[in-house]
Design an enzyme around this catalytic site. Sequence first.
Site, PDB file in Angstrom:
ATOM      1  N   ASP A 148      79.395  38.211  52.113  1.00 50.93           N
ATOM      2  CA  ASP A 148      80.487  38.260  51.145  1.00 50.93           C
ATOM      3  C   ASP A 148      81.390  37.050  51.361  1.00 50.93           C
ATOM      4  O   ASP A 148      80.931  35.997  51.832  1.00 50.93           O
ATOM      5  CB  ASP A 148      81.236  39.597  51.319  1.00 50.93           C
ATOM      6  CG  ASP A 148      81.811  40.099  50.009  1.00 50.93           C
ATOM      7  OD1 ASP A 148      82.658  39.398  49.444  1.00 50.93           O
ATOM      8  OD2 ASP A 148      81.419  41.185  49.546  1.00 50.93           O
ATOM      9  N   HIS A 221      87.765  39.763  48.337  1.00 47.73           N
ATOM     10  CA  HIS A 221      86.568  40.528  47.994  1.00 47.73           C
ATOM     11  C   HIS A 221      85.817  41.019  49.233  1.00 47.73           C
ATOM     12  O   HIS A 221      85.442  42.193  49.336  1.00 47.73           O
ATOM     13  CB  HIS A 221      85.668  39.631  47.141  1.00 47.73           C
ATOM     14  CG  HIS A 221      84.507  40.314  46.507  1.00 47.73           C
ATOM     15  ND1 HIS A 221      83.343  40.609  47.184  1.00 47.73           N
ATOM     16  CD2 HIS A 221      84.312  40.751  45.235  1.00 47.73           C
ATOM     17  CE1 HIS A 221      82.492  41.188  46.356  1.00 47.73           C
ATOM     18  NE2 HIS A 221      83.047  41.287  45.169  1.00 47.73           N
ATOM     19  N   SER A 565      80.266  45.401  42.641  1.00 46.04           N
ATOM     20  CA  SER A 565      80.620  44.954  43.994  1.00 46.04           C
ATOM     21  C   SER A 565      81.265  46.067  44.793  1.00 46.04           C
ATOM     22  O   SER A 565      81.175  46.087  46.013  1.00 46.04           O
ATOM     23  CB  SER A 565      81.630  43.807  43.925  1.00 46.04           C
ATOM     24  OG  SER A 565      80.986  42.586  43.803  1.00 46.04           O
TER      25      SER A 565
END
Length: 774
Positions: A148, A221, A565
């Site tokens: 990620d 994220h 996600s």
Amino acid sequence: MAFTVKNFHVFLLVLLPLLVSCDEKQVYIVYLGEHSGEKTHNEIEENHYSYLFSVKETVEDAKSSLLYSYKSSINGFAALLTPDEASKLSEIEEVLSVLRSQSTKYSLQTTRSWEFSGLQQGGTGFQLKKDLLLESSYGRNVIVGMLDSGIWPESKSFSDEGMGPYPSSWKGICQSGDEFNSSNCNMKIIGARYYIKGYEAQYGPLDRTLDSLSPRDKDGHGTHTASTVGGRRVQNVSALGGFARGTASGGAPLVRLAIYKVCWAIPDQGKEEGNTCFMEDILAAMDDAIGDGVDVLSMSIGTNRPVPFHEDSIAIGALHAIKKNIVVACSAGNSGPAPATLSNTAPWIITVGASSIDRKFLAPIVLGNGMKIEGQTITPYNLEKKMYQLVYAAQIVNADVPKDTSGQCLPGSLSPEAAKGKIVLCLRGNGTRLNKGLEVKRAGGIGFILGNRREDGVIPPVDAHFLPATGVNYENALKILNYINSTKTPMAYIVPATTELDSKPAPFMASFTSRGPSPVSPNILKPDITAPGLFILAAWSEASSLTKLANDPRMVKYNILSGTSMSCPHIGAASALLKAIHPTWSSAAIRSALITTAELNDNLGNPITDEFGKTADPFQFGSGHFRPTKAADPGLVYDASYTDYLLFLCSIGITNLDSSFKCPIKPPSPSNLNYPSLAIPELNGTTTVERKVTNVGGSKSVYFIKVKPPPGFLVTVSPSILIFNQVGETKTFTITVKASSVNKGMEKDKYAFGWYTWFDGIHSVQSPIAVSLA
Ligand SMILES: *[C@@H]1O[C@H](CO)[C@@H](O)[C@H](O)[C@H]1NC(C)=O
Ligand SMILES: *[C@@H]1O[C@H](CO)[C@@H](O)[C@H](O)[C@H]1NC(C)=O
Ligand SMILES: *[C@@H]1O[C@H](CO)[C@@H](O)[C@H](O)[C@H]1NC(C)=O
Ligand SMILES: *[C@@H]1O[C@H](CO)[C@@H](O)[C@H](O)[C@H]1NC(C)=O
Ligand SMILES: *[C@@H]1O[C@H](CO)[C@@H](O)[C@H](O)[C@H]1NC(C)=O
């Protein structure tokens, strides 16, 4: 070493870019398949150099062109090559394929440019039954690798308090860099590395004001997904404004996290516009993760288009991972609601769609006539309690604004004199949702209502705006417009938002979740499963604002996001718990357990719907919504080995992933892969496929078949009773699907859906069927 030149090509190895001049260098991955025999890392690297020496003029050139030498499981390397050199390498016998880096673009799969911002999880979103968590020791001995944007290690979610030492099998490292050193790893974050050579080959050196040259997450994220998998229980957290307040917890709160940063900010582009992840960087991280000893890989990364498995670094890396029994969960993509938009559809990956949870952020509007309209928002600002003048944006635009976008609050469109002190209704369309709110604020509006257009669906837009605001669906936008038309003095008030739990129906499918059929291999039903991906609350990077916008001063420790996600790490967590309970199960067995125990109904007891309230289908949710507690005891599993996947690849004409494997002259049908679901595209008459189940439930059990055939088809399963006398016993059966005469009128490409279920009185082992006519 002698290189033999192939005298014919079995398959297309590489699409050479036509517009690139012959000496322009680009990054290519030269894929060699498996490592054969025991070789030291030095020997492997020497071997990789020898390929480069064969095409490069000088030793220096060869040395400096190598970016990565993949040494753990994947055999291959990434290097800067001219198209001519790439072509020469592809002629060498041992070279299975040469992939050009930029041929496929990867990015993290949160929703596009905040088009679907907002979210929730943690608190009440994802609660596992305590007994499952206890049985699995909360995942204490399981290591989950996260590919990620890195990690914000200071988040309370990554505290290692009381965690004890990690498994001695762990071989990973904690790589130092900008604002990150070995002190940032602990017993929770047990490894952290970063991969940027591919990125820098394209963009030049990283702008270190934009992102950290280290595993540190400046985006948010990676921190969000990692805490969704394995965040500790942290009490009384909420998004800005107190939304979704409660205890945040990852699905497997004691799992160990290994961070592999592969996605980076794009130069000259706002973070809110997205990020990029290069295939050679992804492959290097996957290779290391396999060598480091992760048990599960959670990858919320996807491509912008369907990619054949042998050109997709995630599929290639995952194939190597599952050989070591590593479970690989990936996001299905956010390109819905159009059909055939999935990414990550390899049958050795768990492909995860996104759906809602039972939480709303209600901020209704009270109109001057007393009518109350439902709205939703996670905007942390409230109006003083009184009525305000209400206008539709199109009534207060500057003279030069074109009529077709006059209601959309595009930048600079509103007249400040006319907007001042009013609540302004704007419609979606062009421009981002947050910018529409900013335009109202710029023009001096006091409140903002964002309305869907007809095509935006029945779920209102939920965002964290910069002024008091709420979002309404199309039907409600029309009601407000009608009211505005009906009176000379339209008035309104936006009620402060509250978090409502137990909302119904839930789950429903997110409109953005990518849909089947799988464009790459329609014989495999994808996605596999759905999990929460709408308004998920999880930890955030303190170097990124609430909206990721550079000019947004609102910094938060927890944030609400949407996307596949966010759903993928839920499955990553569930897989980790299953791995803890069943350490010897293959990755296929774990996927099977998740798939065959999934839920098809919502909390009203009705079939799960899409965002319009229409019944959703397996091309949206796969087998349904995950139920980890049920998955811990699935009764039967559909197992598959590495060899089974290679046979499947033979059947779809891909023969260049493992050179040690020779395809049979007549490979089986691709529908015959022992998969826990069944897809038959373009059925002509009748087809029969075989499946094999392994008993993992009670030693003595008798299973009966129940079939719900797709409308217009006949489905027979034979035998219809399976009798098991011991655990581990396998039984084979066939499924015959026949087109019946009633579906003559069915359109080509249109799919019908059904189910078959093995039932022993306790376990319900359910598989979806998707079939279309030739
Ligand atoms: C890591 O960095 C922090 C902050 O700069 C420092 O206090 C700490 O001593 C460093 N740890 C190591 C192992 O270098
Ligand atoms: C949770 O935090 C809020 C504000 O941060 C505080 O007002 C509230 O009292 C806290 N609740 C509990 C139960 O600690
Ligand atoms: C968006 O802008 C384009 C170009 O100005 C225009 O053609 C299109 O109609 C607009 N879309 C909407 C939904 O208003
Ligand atoms: C509001 O009135 C205008 C002008 O009469 C008309 O064009 C428009 O369609 C009306 N809108 C609604 C939602 O009724
Ligand atoms: C279906 O199979 C029949 C018999 O093999 C063949 O004649 C026909 O062309 C096939 N139809 C399609 C659409 O493939």
